[in-house]
Design an enzyme around this catalytic site. Structure first.
Site, mmCIF file in Angstrom:
data_model
loop_
_atom_site.group_PDB
_atom_site.id
_atom_site.type_symbol
_atom_site.label_atom_id
_atom_site.label_comp_id
_atom_site.label_asym_id
_atom_site.label_seq_id
_atom_site.Cartn_x
_atom_site.Cartn_y
_atom_site.Cartn_z
ATOM 1 N N HIS A 218 -1.771 20.261 -33.403
ATOM 2 C CA HIS A 218 -2.608 19.152 -34.016
ATOM 3 C C HIS A 218 -2.438 17.906 -32.818
ATOM 4 C CE1 HIS A 218 -4.344 20.565 -37.245
ATOM 5 N NE2 HIS A 218 -3.202 21.062 -37.979
ATOM 6 N N LYS A 409 -9.576 4.950 -38.075
ATOM 7 C CA LYS A 409 -8.680 5.930 -37.965
ATOM 8 C C LYS A 409 -7.250 5.278 -37.805
ATOM 9 C CE LYS A 409 -11.141 6.926 -34.403
ATOM 10 N NZ LYS A 409 -11.366 8.515 -34.615
ATOM 11 N N ARG A 410 -6.240 6.274 -37.759
ATOM 12 C CA ARG A 410 -4.980 5.656 -37.597
ATOM 13 C C ARG A 410 -4.801 4.887 -36.798
ATOM 14 N NH1 ARG A 410 -1.423 9.001 -35.541
ATOM 15 N NH2 ARG A 410 -2.798 10.770 -34.861
ATOM 16 N N LYS A 415 -5.718 5.809 -29.527
ATOM 17 C CA LYS A 415 -7.037 5.785 -30.158
ATOM 18 C C LYS A 415 -7.592 4.564 -29.577
ATOM 19 C CE LYS A 415 -5.707 8.424 -33.986
ATOM 20 N NZ LYS A 415 -6.737 9.692 -33.979
ATOM 21 N N THR A 517 -11.900 14.295 -37.219
ATOM 22 C CA THR A 517 -12.607 14.901 -38.014
ATOM 23 C C THR A 517 -13.550 13.717 -38.609
ATOM 24 O OG1 THR A 517 -11.035 14.591 -39.882
ATOM 25 C CG2 THR A 517 -11.314 16.604 -38.999
ATOM 26 N N LYS A 521 -17.670 13.575 -39.669
ATOM 27 C CA LYS A 521 -17.987 12.933 -40.920
ATOM 28 C C LYS A 521 -19.322 11.888 -40.463
ATOM 29 C CE LYS A 521 -13.508 13.484 -42.827
ATOM 30 N NZ LYS A 521 -12.223 13.014 -42.827
#
Length: 683
Positions: A218, A409-410, A415, A517, A521
């Site tokens: 992952h 998100k985290r 990111k 993901t 969404k």
């Protein structure tokens, strides 16, 4: 006589269609009250919303128990492979049934004794920090494997006496998917049980273990791949350490036979990493001990083969696969966005709920004036609802007509929430520089949690809130720009914000996001994506057409070239005035006047050791955001792209993902067994 439901009212009931017949309303109410009183021991004076949920869940479960028992009987009769959800919840779970009669011990510490009769793990105990984490990982693995083996050895439903003693068929009946490295201990634990307890010889036990286990990777970030100190294993799991050493030795002997004299290759491929602190590379253990290895998006799976596990791919290329992630449309459309779901059902029916590819039937309606209006209306209603929620829960008032720009998100450097921050500051400075100029109103929402020990992630959250304090209280800015940090971001909050979003930020450095993901969404719920060619964004652009996303920035090949050339943040700082102004404001304490040096660590990282190259994508990102503003001013064209995105999101259903795992890795086929409804006991 009851008044018949209108078509609209029927659509409102879509979320309960397909549930087994529950009898009449009076029966359901009676069962609900019985569970509230006798199962939960509450009455309506003291019952909480959670109590009502559990009472309703138990009521529904009553109607499913018969089917569940019949399904279990079918599994034992037909003896196929076990797929079961493993859910650990603080308040319990009404959909699970405790089985205290099957309690089994889980051991830690102790010593290993080798005797002519076999190997014994003695003087064990059952019970901070990282040692606790390892204990938790082993606890879940050991409990699960013992239960799996108990079930395998029992050939009759409900039978507690083991009857099957040969493990030859174990991989035909059991598939264990290692979801990242956290359950990697399943490999040595299964070997321990087979060799030490069941007395299977090593080679046969290894064949069984390898054919049973498969590994999903992952992440490509080296620091996220678990590496446990050998010293911790010596103390906590001594027998497992022996087994890991034996696995590694046989593995290295095999590699040496294929690549004689290649000592560096042996070092790179070893499970044991040498150094001041010897460590066990759990990802290497997973790859060696599994018959299949997969990434979770096509670009990620290629990186896994060409970079992360390159040596292992050269050794066993046939075991590497791709399984692009997916999301369930029942939760992430039907449940959280009923207005949009109704609008879609009206056009193409309900078939898309179990076959998401049917959303492509919407493509002919992308230019349909009525459908465009209905989709836009559903979005605006969600925005109004979320605006009211923010005002009630956070005391924040926002402009529901503004663009809802969402980045949830985290919190992590890769990111690139910091890239978003730099854009916010740039917009703020532009408004301040020319207040009379027309600006597209924008509400930027950033949310996510930081790991407890991740200092930089916590500083990023602090920066977001500090920028918000300045921007949101500047009378010159007004409603044109708002910045909100969504606290305690979680599934229940995601279910509210995702349907309301106009713009989805997926801006990780190319080559760092495995899949994502959230991006799927947002796409399904009618938000347009601004993103890099990373993770599943690549496949989203393929499905919907890159022209229907806002793609910007360096790609994986560009990042590699920049790494070879050398990334120097100072060059971008010197060349781009708006970037320089934003960085200087952060550095000087403009957003932290009471603590001018508050963000010095953030600035130092960005200027001197930014692995994720924020400045390199700044110019392209800001330019792409200008394209977003331009399109948002044309609601009809914006909504056309929204419809095309929704219509092309079918690939990203978890139904498709799970089908691929079942077919290509687990070797199981779905069984469409029609089970008759249960005979319910009478009160």
């Amino acid at each position: 006589m009851a008044k018949p439901l209108t078509d609209s009212e029927k659509r409102k009931q879509i979320s309960v269609r397909g549930i087994a017949g529950l009898g009449d309303v009076a029966e359901v109410r009676k069962s609900f009250n019985r569970h509230l009183h006798f199962t939960l021991v509450k009455d309506r004076n003291v019952a909480t919303p959670r109590d009502y949920f559990f009472a309703l869940a138990h009521t529904v479960r009553d109607h499913l128990v018969g089917r569940w028992i019949r399904t279990q009987q079918h599994y034992y009769e037909r003896d196929p492979k076990v797929e079961e959800a493993d859910d650990w919840l603080r308040y319990g779970n009404p959909w699970e049934k405790a089985r205290p009669e099957y309690m089994l011990p889980v051991h830690f510490y102790g010593r290993v004794e080798h005797t002519p009769e076999g190997v014994r793990w003695l003087d064990t105990q059952f019970f901070e920090g990282k040692e606790l984490r390892l204990k938790q990982e082993y606890f879940v693995v050991a409990a699960t494997l013992q239960d799996i083996i108990r079930r395998f050895k029992s050939s009759k439903f409900g039978c507690r006496d083991p009857v099957r003693t040969c493990f030859e068929s174990f991989p035909d009946k059991v598939a264990i998917q290692l979801n990242d490295t956290h359950p990697a201990l399943a490999i040595p634990e299964l070997m321990r049980i087979l060799v030490d307890v069941e007395k299977v010889d090593w080679d046969k036990a290894w064949e069984i273990t390898k054919n049973t286990c498969a590994y999903t990777n992952h992440t490509v970030l080296p620091e996220a791949l678990e590496r446990w100190p050998v010293s911790m294993f010596e103390k906590l799991l001594p027998r497992h350490l022996e087994i890991i050493y034996a696995i590694n030795q046989r593995h290295l002997d095999h590699v040496a036979s294929l690549f004689p004299g290649d000592v560096d290759r042996l070092r790179r491929m070893s499970v044991i990493e040498e150094g001041d602190c010897k460590r066990i590379n759990m990802a290497h253990l997973c790859v060696i001990g599994s018959h299949a290895v997969n990434g979770v998006a096509r670009i990620h799976s290629e990186i896994v083969k060409q970079s992360v596990f390159k040596d292992f791919y050269e050794l066993e290329p046939e075991k590497f696969q791709n399984k692009t992630n997916g999301i369930t449309p029942r939760r992430w459309l039907l449940l959280c966005n009923p207005g949009l779901a109704d609008t879609i059902v009206e056009k193409i029916g309900e078939g898309f709920l179990t076959d998401l590819s049917q959303l492509r039937k919407l493509l002919p309606f992308a230019s349909d004036e009525v459908f465009i209006r209905d989709v836009a209306k559903a979005k605006q209603e969600n925005k109004l609802k979320f605006s009211a929620f923010l005002e009630k829960e956070y005391g924040v008032r926002i402009n529901p007509s503004s663009m809802f720009d969402v980045h949830v998100k985290r919190i992590h450097e890769y990111k690139r929430q910091l890239l978003n921050c730099l854009h916010i500051i740039t917009l703020y400075n532009r408004i301040k520089k020319d207040p009379a100029k027309a600006f597209v109103p924008r509400t930027v929402m950033i949310g996510g949690k930081a790991a407890p020990g991740y200092h930089m992630a916590k500083m990023i959250i602090k920066l977001v809130t500090s920028i918000g304090d300045v921007v949101n209280n500047d009378p010159i800015v007004g409603d044109r720009l708002k910045v909100i940090f969504l606290e305690n971001y979680r599934v229940s909050l995601a279910e509210k914000v995702i349907p309301a979003a106009d713009l989805s930020q997926q801006i990780s450095t190319a080559g760092t996001e495995a899949s994502g993901t959230g991006n799927m969404k947002f796409m399904l719920n009618g938000a347009l994506t601004i993103g890099t060619m990373d993770g599943a964004n690549v496949e989203m652009a393929e499905e919907a057409g890159a022209e229907n996303l806002f793609i910007f920035g360096l790609q994986v090949e560009d990042i590699k070239a920049l790494d070879q050339k050398g990334y120097h943040a100072q060059e971008y700082y010197d060349r781009l005035p708006e970037l320089r102004q934003a960085v200087d404001q952060i550095s000087s304490g403009f957003f932290s006047p009471k603590e001018p040096d508050c963000f010095k660590d953030v600035v130092n990282m960005l200027m001197n050791h930014d692995r994720f190259k924020v400045f390199a994508d700044y110019e392209a990102y800001v330019a792409c955001q200008a394209q977003v503003d331009q399109l948002y001013q044309n609601p009809k064209e914006w909504t056309k792209k929204v419809i095309k995105n929704i219509a092309c999101s079918g690939k990203f259903s978890s139904d498709r993902t799970i089908t691929e795992y079942a077919r290509d890795i687990w070797g199981v086929e779905p069984c469409d067994l029609q089970i008759p409804p249960p005979n319910l006991p009478k009160d």
